[in-house]
Design a protein around this motif. Sequence first.
Motif, PDB file in Angstrom:
ATOM      1  N   GLY A  26      -6.995   6.256  -2.197  1.00  0.00           N
ATOM      2  CA  GLY A  26      -6.409   6.704  -0.946  1.00  0.00           C
ATOM      3  C   GLY A  26      -7.358   6.423   0.206  1.00  0.00           C
ATOM      4  O   GLY A  26      -8.580   6.523   0.041  1.00  0.00           O
ATOM      5  N   LEU A  27      -6.804   6.043   1.351  1.00  0.00           N
ATOM      6  CA  LEU A  27      -7.600   5.797   2.554  1.00  0.00           C
ATOM      7  C   LEU A  27      -6.966   6.569   3.709  1.00  0.00           C
ATOM      8  O   LEU A  27      -5.790   6.358   4.035  1.00  0.00           O
ATOM      9  N   ALA A  28      -7.731   7.464   4.309  1.00  0.00           N
ATOM     10  CA  ALA A  28      -7.285   8.181   5.502  1.00  0.00           C
ATOM     11  C   ALA A  28      -7.849   7.439   6.712  1.00  0.00           C
ATOM     12  O   ALA A  28      -9.039   7.542   7.016  1.00  0.00           O
ATOM     13  N   GLY A  29      -6.988   6.664   7.373  1.00  0.00           N
ATOM     14  CA  GLY A  29      -7.440   5.825   8.482  1.00  0.00           C
ATOM     15  C   GLY A  29      -7.001   6.336   9.835  1.00  0.00           C
ATOM     16  O   GLY A  29      -6.316   7.358   9.944  1.00  0.00           O
ATOM     17  N   ASN A  30      -7.386   5.623  10.870  1.00  0.00           N
ATOM     18  CA  ASN A  30      -7.057   6.045  12.224  1.00  0.00           C
ATOM     19  C   ASN A  30      -5.598   5.778  12.591  1.00  0.00           C
ATOM     20  O   ASN A  30      -5.037   6.434  13.471  1.00  0.00           O
ATOM     21  N   ASP A  31      -4.916   4.819  11.912  1.00  0.00           N
ATOM     22  CA  ASP A  31      -3.525   4.494  12.213  1.00  0.00           C
ATOM     23  C   ASP A  31      -2.545   4.913  11.125  1.00  0.00           C
ATOM     24  O   ASP A  31      -1.383   5.181  11.405  1.00  0.00           O
ATOM     25  N   TYR A  32      -2.990   4.934   9.868  1.00  0.00           N
ATOM     26  CA  TYR A  32      -2.077   5.314   8.795  1.00  0.00           C
ATOM     27  C   TYR A  32      -2.834   5.761   7.555  1.00  0.00           C
ATOM     28  O   TYR A  32      -4.024   5.481   7.385  1.00  0.00           O
ATOM     29  N   LEU A  33      -2.111   6.486   6.693  1.00  0.00           N
ATOM     30  CA  LEU A  33      -2.609   6.855   5.376  1.00  0.00           C
ATOM     31  C   LEU A  33      -2.211   5.762   4.398  1.00  0.00           C
ATOM     32  O   LEU A  33      -1.066   5.305   4.397  1.00  0.00           O
ATOM     33  N   PHE A  34      -3.148   5.363   3.558  1.00  0.00           N
ATOM     34  CA  PHE A  34      -2.901   4.282   2.610  1.00  0.00           C
ATOM     35  C   PHE A  34      -3.141   4.783   1.192  1.00  0.00           C
ATOM     36  O   PHE A  34      -4.128   5.465   0.918  1.00  0.00           O
ATOM     37  N   TYR A  35      -2.199   4.439   0.304  1.00  0.00           N
ATOM     38  CA  TYR A  35      -2.311   4.827  -1.110  1.00  0.00           C
ATOM     39  C   TYR A  35      -2.016   3.615  -1.983  1.00  0.00           C
ATOM     40  O   TYR A  35      -1.122   2.811  -1.678  1.00  0.00           O
ATOM     41  N   GLN A  36      -2.767   3.474  -3.072  1.00  0.00           N
ATOM     42  CA  GLN A  36      -2.449   2.438  -4.041  1.00  0.00           C
ATOM     43  C   GLN A  36      -2.872   2.883  -5.435  1.00  0.00           C
ATOM     44  O   GLN A  36      -3.790   3.701  -5.591  1.00  0.00           O
TER      45      GLN A  36
END
Length: 210
Positions: A26-36
């Motif tokens: 999981g990546l909590a970024g400045n524009d969106y949350l990303f999951y893989q």
Amino acid sequence: MKIILLSISVMLAVKTANTQPLIIEGLAGNDYLFYQHLIAKKISDKSPFGIMHIANVSSFYQSNKVKKAAEVMNQAYITSKLNRSLTLLTGIFYSNATNVRIAAGIQYAAVFKNGLWVTVPRVDIMKNGSVELMSMLEFQPPVKEHTKLYVRLQVMSNYGPYQHNRSYQRVRLGVTIKGTQIGAGMNFDEYGKDTKVYVNTGIFLRKEIN
């Protein structure tokens, strides 16, 4: 259809993860949350055949200046190991931009000291389908007992018969502590004919569950 595919993905992930290695990030970024996640399961120890499931989801914040719906990608393959390095993939590719497509690819994986390199060319089996190339380089040199440096570069480009469809570059830099990676991550995204690069920067957490 999207709800059905997502439900199947979740059920497959849960069922397969009971007995097989599962990689979740999981990546909590400045524009969106990303999951893989990535799951690879052999049918049996002696069989060259298996299954592979890959899922990516990008959930954009409502405050994002570029209004985008969630981006979903699911891939499910029957795998056939040809030799130590090469694996044939045949199955289904889904994204909310392309819907469902029959796809085939071949994976080359090379393990070296403290690292791994994987590259996968893939094609849609259909008229005017797309072609794609994904490559990933991962490096984990030891720093001290139970701790490693974690570096990963993953890139992908997808082209249709007439234009560029989708590309990304994902960079991760952090540490591995007892099978868990944490650190800083950046996703660079490009869509369609537009060559503008959208950057999502944040903190990632990755776990290898055996």
